[in-house]
Design a protein around this motif. Sequence first.
Motif, PDB file in Angstrom:
ATOM      1  N   ALA A 385     -36.960 -62.328  -3.562  1.00  0.00           N
ATOM      2  CA  ALA A 385     -37.061 -62.755  -4.837  1.00  0.00           C
ATOM      3  C   ALA A 385     -36.171 -62.349  -5.892  1.00  0.00           C
ATOM      4  O   ALA A 385     -35.619 -62.869  -6.767  1.00  0.00           O
ATOM      5  CB  ALA A 385     -38.515 -62.720  -5.403  1.00  0.00           C
ATOM      6  N   SER A 386     -35.920 -60.837  -5.755  1.00  0.00           N
ATOM      7  CA  SER A 386     -35.131 -60.309  -6.430  1.00  0.00           C
ATOM      8  C   SER A 386     -33.672 -60.543  -6.282  1.00  0.00           C
ATOM      9  O   SER A 386     -32.793 -60.428  -6.971  1.00  0.00           O
ATOM     10  CB  SER A 386     -35.369 -58.528  -6.210  1.00  0.00           C
ATOM     11  OG  SER A 386     -36.476 -58.282  -6.685  1.00  0.00           O
ATOM     12  N   PHE A 387     -33.126 -61.003  -5.009  1.00  0.00           N
ATOM     13  CA  PHE A 387     -31.958 -61.251  -4.473  1.00  0.00           C
ATOM     14  C   PHE A 387     -31.504 -62.838  -4.941  1.00  0.00           C
ATOM     15  O   PHE A 387     -30.418 -63.073  -5.111  1.00  0.00           O
ATOM     16  CB  PHE A 387     -31.569 -61.223  -3.010  1.00  0.00           C
ATOM     17  CG  PHE A 387     -31.506 -59.771  -2.745  1.00  0.00           C
ATOM     18  CD1 PHE A 387     -31.573 -58.832  -3.677  1.00  0.00           C
ATOM     19  CD2 PHE A 387     -31.211 -59.386  -1.184  1.00  0.00           C
ATOM     20  CE1 PHE A 387     -31.216 -57.205  -3.210  1.00  0.00           C
ATOM     21  CE2 PHE A 387     -30.966 -58.114  -0.860  1.00  0.00           C
ATOM     22  CZ  PHE A 387     -31.129 -56.965  -1.841  1.00  0.00           C
ATOM     23  N   ARG A 388     -32.713 -63.663  -5.096  1.00  0.00           N
ATOM     24  CA  ARG A 388     -32.308 -65.024  -5.218  1.00  0.00           C
ATOM     25  C   ARG A 388     -31.789 -65.291  -6.679  1.00  0.00           C
ATOM     26  O   ARG A 388     -32.214 -64.858  -7.663  1.00  0.00           O
ATOM     27  CB  ARG A 388     -33.594 -65.792  -5.141  1.00  0.00           C
ATOM     28  CG  ARG A 388     -33.685 -67.210  -4.715  1.00  0.00           C
ATOM     29  CD  ARG A 388     -34.874 -68.027  -4.582  1.00  0.00           C
ATOM     30  NE  ARG A 388     -35.512 -67.587  -3.548  1.00  0.00           N
ATOM     31  CZ  ARG A 388     -36.617 -66.768  -3.461  1.00  0.00           C
ATOM     32  NH1 ARG A 388     -37.372 -66.734  -4.676  1.00  0.00           N
ATOM     33  NH2 ARG A 388     -37.275 -66.415  -2.507  1.00  0.00           N
ATOM     34  N   GLN A 398     -28.213 -57.320 -11.972  1.00  0.00           N
ATOM     35  CA  GLN A 398     -27.959 -56.212 -11.090  1.00  0.00           C
ATOM     36  C   GLN A 398     -28.410 -56.577  -9.598  1.00  0.00           C
ATOM     37  O   GLN A 398     -27.717 -56.386  -8.534  1.00  0.00           O
ATOM     38  CB  GLN A 398     -28.236 -54.974 -11.644  1.00  0.00           C
ATOM     39  CG  GLN A 398     -27.685 -53.999 -10.569  1.00  0.00           C
ATOM     40  CD  GLN A 398     -27.860 -52.519 -11.320  1.00  0.00           C
ATOM     41  OE1 GLN A 398     -26.737 -52.085 -12.218  1.00  0.00           O
ATOM     42  NE2 GLN A 398     -28.809 -51.713 -11.096  1.00  0.00           N
ATOM     43  N   THR A 399     -29.712 -57.095  -9.537  1.00  0.00           N
ATOM     44  CA  THR A 399     -30.314 -57.164  -8.170  1.00  0.00           C
ATOM     45  C   THR A 399     -29.562 -58.256  -7.600  1.00  0.00           C
ATOM     46  O   THR A 399     -29.444 -58.482  -6.307  1.00  0.00           O
ATOM     47  CB  THR A 399     -31.886 -57.391  -8.167  1.00  0.00           C
ATOM     48  OG1 THR A 399     -32.206 -58.642  -9.151  1.00  0.00           O
ATOM     49  CG2 THR A 399     -32.480 -56.282  -9.002  1.00  0.00           C
ATOM     50  N   GLN A 400     -29.136 -59.298  -8.212  1.00  0.00           N
ATOM     51  CA  GLN A 400     -28.595 -60.459  -7.654  1.00  0.00           C
ATOM     52  C   GLN A 400     -27.119 -59.941  -7.108  1.00  0.00           C
ATOM     53  O   GLN A 400     -26.605 -60.596  -6.129  1.00  0.00           O
ATOM     54  CB  GLN A 400     -28.454 -61.648  -8.687  1.00  0.00           C
ATOM     55  CG  GLN A 400     -29.697 -62.405  -8.702  1.00  0.00           C
ATOM     56  CD  GLN A 400     -29.689 -63.423  -9.898  1.00  0.00           C
ATOM     57  OE1 GLN A 400     -28.841 -63.389 -10.805  1.00  0.00           O
ATOM     58  NE2 GLN A 400     -30.881 -64.156 -10.369  1.00  0.00           N
ATOM     59  N   LEU A 429     -34.381 -52.090  -2.415  1.00  0.00           N
ATOM     60  CA  LEU A 429     -34.291 -53.420  -1.944  1.00  0.00           C
ATOM     61  C   LEU A 429     -33.183 -53.530  -0.818  1.00  0.00           C
ATOM     62  O   LEU A 429     -33.231 -54.567   0.035  1.00  0.00           O
ATOM     63  CB  LEU A 429     -33.462 -54.245  -3.208  1.00  0.00           C
ATOM     64  CG  LEU A 429     -34.642 -54.138  -4.320  1.00  0.00           C
ATOM     65  CD1 LEU A 429     -33.971 -54.844  -5.595  1.00  0.00           C
ATOM     66  CD2 LEU A 429     -35.687 -55.074  -3.998  1.00  0.00           C
ATOM     67  N   TRP A 430     -32.107 -52.758  -0.671  1.00  0.00           N
ATOM     68  CA  TRP A 430     -31.254 -52.792   0.540  1.00  0.00           C
ATOM     69  C   TRP A 430     -31.979 -52.815   1.713  1.00  0.00           C
ATOM     70  O   TRP A 430     -32.568 -52.078   1.971  1.00  0.00           O
ATOM     71  CB  TRP A 430     -30.216 -51.618   0.225  1.00  0.00           C
ATOM     72  CG  TRP A 430     -29.164 -51.781   1.086  1.00  0.00           C
ATOM     73  CD1 TRP A 430     -28.685 -51.252   2.189  1.00  0.00           C
ATOM     74  CD2 TRP A 430     -28.147 -52.975   0.685  1.00  0.00           C
ATOM     75  NE1 TRP A 430     -27.589 -51.870   2.641  1.00  0.00           N
ATOM     76  CE2 TRP A 430     -27.278 -52.848   2.067  1.00  0.00           C
ATOM     77  CE3 TRP A 430     -27.564 -53.814  -0.139  1.00  0.00           C
ATOM     78  CZ2 TRP A 430     -25.927 -53.746   2.014  1.00  0.00           C
ATOM     79  CZ3 TRP A 430     -26.545 -54.611  -0.305  1.00  0.00           C
ATOM     80  CH2 TRP A 430     -25.710 -54.650   0.853  1.00  0.00           C
TER      81      TRP A 430
END
Length: 623
Positions: A385-388, A398-400, A429-430
């Motif tokens: 969800a953070s990457f989407r 930044q998370t995208q 997240l990584w």
Amino acid sequence: MSAATRRLTTAQALVRFLAAQYTERDGVRHRLIAGTWGIFGHGNVAGLGQALVEYAAVMPYHQGRNEQAMVHAAVGHARHLNRLSAQAVTTSIGPGATNLVTGAALATINRLPVLLLPGDYFASHAADPLLQQLEHPSEADVSVNDTLRPVSRYFDRITRPEALISSALRAMRVLADPAETGAVTLALPQDVQAEAHDWPEEFFADRVWQVRRPAPDPVELAGAVKAIRAAGRPLIVAGGGVHHSEAEEALRALVDATGIPVASTQAGKGALRHDHPADLGGIGHTGTAVSDDLARTADLVIGVGTRYSDFTTASGTLFQRPDVRFLNLNITAFDAHKLAARTLVCDARAGLAALAEGLSAHRVDAAFEAEYRAGKDRWDEAVEASFRAEDEGGVPTQTQVLGALDAVVGDTDVVINAAGSLPGDLHKLWRARSPRQYHLEYGYSCMGYEIPAALGVQQAAPGTRVWALVGDGTYLMNPTEIVTAVQENLPVKLVLVQNHGYASIGGLSESVGAERFGTDYRHRAADGTFTGAPLPVDLAANAASLGMEVLRAKTVRELREALTAARAATRPTCVYVETDPAPTAPPAEAWWDVPVAEVSTREPATGARAEYERAVADRRHHL
């Protein structure tokens, strides 16, 4: 008959000696000092500068632009090679030498080897005071290099040529010692550097320093096995020592056999591949929800190669079970004894293999295993969800940015970061796919580390794609080694994230009642207030002016395209992106102690103090 000698200057003898030093572990040999970084001035140009010309065929030289950055590059090199190879750094007397202090502290805190060779005053005091010499009214043997003593694991000032023989050997021993390594300083008076001496030929013979793997003590091992067998909710905390020992396979074998879950520190992330069912991701203040939830209820915490920083322990508030106990496997007794732990002082790989053998047929309860696997699945959904990005044409968060990079990198790419808001987002997240992909310097969290460290990693692994993730604040601290990357054609990839301020400290400032004061890059009006307009600073143009190829990305789609192009590039390349500054990473799952003003007339500070007092009440002393 007298032994054979060779007449050389002290500097020539030192360079020739360094070129003949090797480490060996598990039958694999490495150059101990793989090269020398240098910026020349009157404290080293006629000594080490001449010596490096004399022995250019056996000692590679790298031209730096900033002394601190040269140390960072050397540290990045050493870390990527699991501390089996290091680099030297030479500087002039004066500001060149004092610029080493920050890098030396970073190396020693992170237990990483680097050899520092600063110039010094005349040992003879024939010319006194020198240009740039510090004069002390009562201690004539003090120089600015003494600032390196507290941040060095070994320090000596070579005031006579013959003193180099014993001191150089001691220096190599510390650099190659897995328990004692860090910054090593040999301060070199400039007259002694140029002085000739008859050196024994044996001093220049190839010398191999065996990097030992001490086995666990049988009594300690038996106690450790008993403690693990008795635990109902054990949790492994993997630190940087897992990587330094190349113990990743031993850790995976232990976990596969026992089902014990693994959380990782910043230095330990990647000890298990992210998609291993027992890998729970980061732990502590920047940890994942599943790791921190398990940490609060763990009855046995098994630290492997970690020094338990305040971020890992959430400033002493994370491990909350009343009967929690600690078992620390560490090659350094100093770290093994932390948190009143049962100790297993040994090499990480040797210790993990011994534990696996001792725990034969032991496995955690199936319900416990199902619990943490379900938590891992929930966290994986949070990462997605953070990457989407719902709008590929929008300005990325930044998370995208991290999501776009995650989609582009290969398993063996290396991602480097150190400071700002990125370390927290990355730790949460990584998705690390190989042991050396995730390269976070968080022992010192030094702004300006990323770009020079990328050069050091690129030198250590020439065929590897190396990414330096840099915020605007960090970039402004130390961009100069871009010039060295261009000069040596090191094809590092720079991801330059512009959010017009210190995002991490801005958020922290707000949370502790300091109201984000002094954390934005904006115009200031005559009355001292900020106007809100960003400064007309073009960091992409700056990177281009230093010789990088620069790709500008304004949208998520353009960002992914630029990252793909950068990965294929064969020269130093920068991807520049301005981000939506709104925080989009999951919030902190654990506390971090930053003391708040006990009294204030301003409501943000009084409110923050009340929250602080609630949080600090959970701190424990583990005895």
